[in-house]
Design a protein around this motif. Sequence first.
Motif, PDB file in Angstrom:
ATOM      1  N   ARG A   1      11.109  11.721  57.483  1.00  0.00           N
ATOM      2  CA  ARG A   1      10.579  10.486  57.506  1.00  0.00           C
ATOM      3  C   ARG A   1      10.922   9.954  59.052  1.00  0.00           C
ATOM      4  O   ARG A   1      12.104   9.900  59.476  1.00  0.00           O
ATOM      5  CB  ARG A   1      10.857   9.344  56.656  1.00  0.00           C
ATOM      6  N   ASP A   2       9.764   9.195  59.768  1.00  0.00           N
ATOM      7  CA  ASP A   2      10.299   8.682  60.995  1.00  0.00           C
ATOM      8  C   ASP A   2      10.087   7.095  60.905  1.00  0.00           C
ATOM      9  O   ASP A   2      10.316   6.451  61.859  1.00  0.00           O
ATOM     10  CB  ASP A   2       9.167   9.367  61.991  1.00  0.00           C
ATOM     11  N   HIS A   3       9.869   6.573  59.585  1.00  0.00           N
ATOM     12  CA  HIS A   3       9.870   5.184  59.522  1.00  0.00           C
ATOM     13  C   HIS A   3      10.243   4.902  57.998  1.00  0.00           C
ATOM     14  O   HIS A   3       9.945   5.787  57.076  1.00  0.00           O
ATOM     15  CB  HIS A   3       8.547   4.569  59.816  1.00  0.00           C
ATOM     16  N   ASP A   4      10.792   3.515  57.782  1.00  0.00           N
ATOM     17  CA  ASP A   4      11.287   3.342  56.485  1.00  0.00           C
ATOM     18  C   ASP A   4      10.152   2.606  55.648  1.00  0.00           C
ATOM     19  O   ASP A   4       8.924   2.660  55.951  1.00  0.00           O
ATOM     20  CB  ASP A   4      12.509   2.196  56.509  1.00  0.00           C
ATOM     21  N   ASP A   5      10.274   2.152  54.554  1.00  0.00           N
ATOM     22  CA  ASP A   5       9.250   1.530  53.592  1.00  0.00           C
ATOM     23  C   ASP A   5       8.675   0.185  54.229  1.00  0.00           C
ATOM     24  O   ASP A   5       7.505   0.143  53.811  1.00  0.00           O
ATOM     25  CB  ASP A   5       9.875   1.232  52.295  1.00  0.00           C
ATOM     26  N   THR A   6       9.395  -0.220  54.911  1.00  0.00           N
ATOM     27  CA  THR A   6       8.742  -1.574  55.833  1.00  0.00           C
ATOM     28  C   THR A   6       8.084  -1.139  57.136  1.00  0.00           C
ATOM     29  O   THR A   6       7.796  -2.090  57.898  1.00  0.00           O
ATOM     30  CB  THR A   6       9.852  -2.602  56.070  1.00  0.00           C
ATOM     31  N   GLY A   7       8.023  -0.020  57.466  1.00  0.00           N
ATOM     32  CA  GLY A   7       7.505   0.635  58.694  1.00  0.00           C
ATOM     33  C   GLY A   7       8.323   0.557  59.878  1.00  0.00           C
ATOM     34  O   GLY A   7       7.916   0.816  61.107  1.00  0.00           O
ATOM     35  N   VAL A   8       9.677   0.364  59.822  1.00  0.00           N
ATOM     36  CA  VAL A   8      10.714   0.238  60.945  1.00  0.00           C
ATOM     37  C   VAL A   8      10.861   1.590  61.318  1.00  0.00           C
ATOM     38  O   VAL A   8      11.064   2.375  60.377  1.00  0.00           O
ATOM     39  CB  VAL A   8      11.820  -0.643  60.543  1.00  0.00           C
ATOM     40  N   LYS A   9      10.877   1.963  62.596  1.00  0.00           N
ATOM     41  CA  LYS A   9      11.287   3.230  62.943  1.00  0.00           C
ATOM     42  C   LYS A   9      12.652   3.563  62.565  1.00  0.00           C
ATOM     43  O   LYS A   9      13.557   3.084  62.772  1.00  0.00           O
ATOM     44  CB  LYS A   9      10.950   3.224  64.686  1.00  0.00           C
ATOM     45  N   ILE A  10      12.667   5.108  62.159  1.00  0.00           N
ATOM     46  CA  ILE A  10      13.978   5.367  61.950  1.00  0.00           C
ATOM     47  C   ILE A  10      14.767   6.281  63.051  1.00  0.00           C
ATOM     48  O   ILE A  10      13.988   6.922  63.937  1.00  0.00           O
ATOM     49  CB  ILE A  10      13.937   6.535  60.722  1.00  0.00           C
TER      50      ILE A  10
END
Length: 728
Positions: A205-214
């Motif tokens: 995944r390159d982002h979390d559930d809230t759309g924040v970049k990982i």
Amino acid sequence: MATTAGQKLLLVDGKTGQVTFEASWKAAPNATFGQSGDPHEPFVSLDLLLEPGKQQANGNGNGLHHHHHQVQLNLGPRTHGTQAAPANDERLVVSTPYGESVEATRTSVGSSEALQFLEDLLKAAQSTRRAQLAKLIIPSTAGYIARSDIVSLRLKDSEHVESVATFAAPRQYFAGGDVIVEGADECCGWLSHLLRRSAAGIILRDHDDTGVKINLQKASIALDAQLHDRLSFPWLTRSLHPRRTLAIIEAGRCHPRYGGTGPSVYGAAKALGIDIVAMDNVGHWMDDPEFRDWRMAFVPLALHDPPQEDFEDRIVATVRSCGIPIDGLLTLCESYMNPVARACQRLGFPTENPAPYLIATNKYETSVFEGHQAHLANSADEAVAIASSNDGGMPYPLIIKPCNGWSSEGVSLVHHKSEIRAAVDSIDISRHGTEFVMEPYCAGPEVDVNLVMLDGELLFFEVCDDMPKTAEDEDDFDDEEDGTTIDRHGHVSGARSDSSLNTFIEMCSVFPSSLPRREIEILRDSFHASLLRLGFRTGMFHLEGRIQNSTTEYAYDHQRGVVDLRIKSSPERDEAPQAWLIEINPRPPGMKGSLVIESTWGVDYWATTLLSALRDDERLRALSQPFASGPQYTCAMVFIPTEYDADRCEGIFDSDDIVAELFARRPDLARHVSRSGCLVHRGQKIPHPARDGYNSFLAWFNVFSRTSRTETLRLAAEIRKEVRYQFR
């Protein structure tokens, strides 16, 4: 190791030959990479990083043709077999630092799944304009893969994983040894070499559930730890057993469209490389062309429940005359288990002793076997006489239930002699027969206990908490804070406050159990001993029971807003906790219960059942191993039972997919659901539990939290509250 930073993956328009997107790729060892000869650590992982070109990463334009470095490639016609592929197909091309551009094909990268994996990775970079990270899982010890989708199975619900692609074929051999990291001389070079060596590919995944970049580097390190926890067991076997064929007698009562377990059963068989012959009545859904890929053949076999006297003979005759070499028989229908086991003995197939099934599949015989004060009856008059007898009288409350029962149908909690006739009348004798058992009610916490055995050895064991049922809502449950009793109208069982249900149908099961460790050990030792004493040696067993004299009880916590187990403040009696066995099911748990274990612990009960039937001991032992660190989260299986006003409604379900509706309205809840399903459809007539004697569900949700058990229970309660449906 030679650098790969100059190598690129390109998306090329098949019609114009123009490159529509490019990204550089590089493969790099990580913490798990290295030589390994340990069968308990049979893999290494390799990071595959994809970075879009600079202009694309900055969002300037939609493709290379907008920039000065536009290229056009002439790769010649694409073919599939002898037919040319459509000219406008998008094509995946590997470009090397030496100016070579070669199309990646299913043949060059090893499989269509590997090719699709590369395309998915490249398109993710194209759509996000961000770097994408993947991992390749490369077997490092020689052997045959125990099941082709083992990586996907064990990474279910990993918070770091976007998707898993299975490259391995069932029973595929991997040579193991050192992973060569440079110098491969194939059409796609090193990339092709790595893909061919890999059992699976993982896109992070390159982002979390809230759309924040990982942060991909941190995610990679965290996933490596999970891989060690979940894949450090011998999932590559030393031996390749001959491909075998298993006949399943009764191919599945419930169509997959309505929640049947067919996808799990036949999906496991396919991943294991087991050929299936489905035997059932003419016209069964497994004979439809839609399910041709699920089985080798469909063979008609007339089934009746309960089985007719000649059932064993007809099984033997069908197997001998069907013209298909069969290596074993399996049935998941309890009333068929004894005759199927006898048929196996006559055919020389692996089987358990047939005798234990006669006890395990009869509620009265099971109760007597366990030493409970049990009585067998056939009528309400007989039951009243037993309850009134000076010799056989039983203490209240007591349980009345059919000897041949399922889905908690016809099970009643009786508090007084005056309630006996109504309890007996609630049993649908056309489906469950006239015989029923009367036994004491154990008020301790109820549990489901699942065990996998091989030659008497316990390979896997786990316990879940069955939350109180609506039939138990009338009992007093203390409030944790002030000692008052809570509202009896549904709060303890989890049913809606206006619920009219008064049954033992499951409402919510929580995995793993929060019983004290000592009480879990008591359940393990007692139930394992019961199975051995009964005569069972190998297989998957689903037992239901309670803890008598438990040190815990269910209570409502106002502060946390959930009903859950808590340690009793003042035990009523100074008696040691004991295991109380309710029933034995020599099969996986019903409904979708096995899916909870699959994602929570990493063990697939359908696979263990199939392997037990064929006595594939090496794979049975390997695939019964849970995650090294235990369950990955707390999970609650929430059941939405059928309920409507039978006096005002005909019982026609008048809603669309209630799961899809809930998820569209509450995506915040959907993020905490591992699996789910709506089991009914608009216009379907649903029997009423009280009027028709059927217990059924409208939907189910596997709800999880990595934070705490309390949050899982809170989410489960919220989902039950938010589900919307109507009847007419």
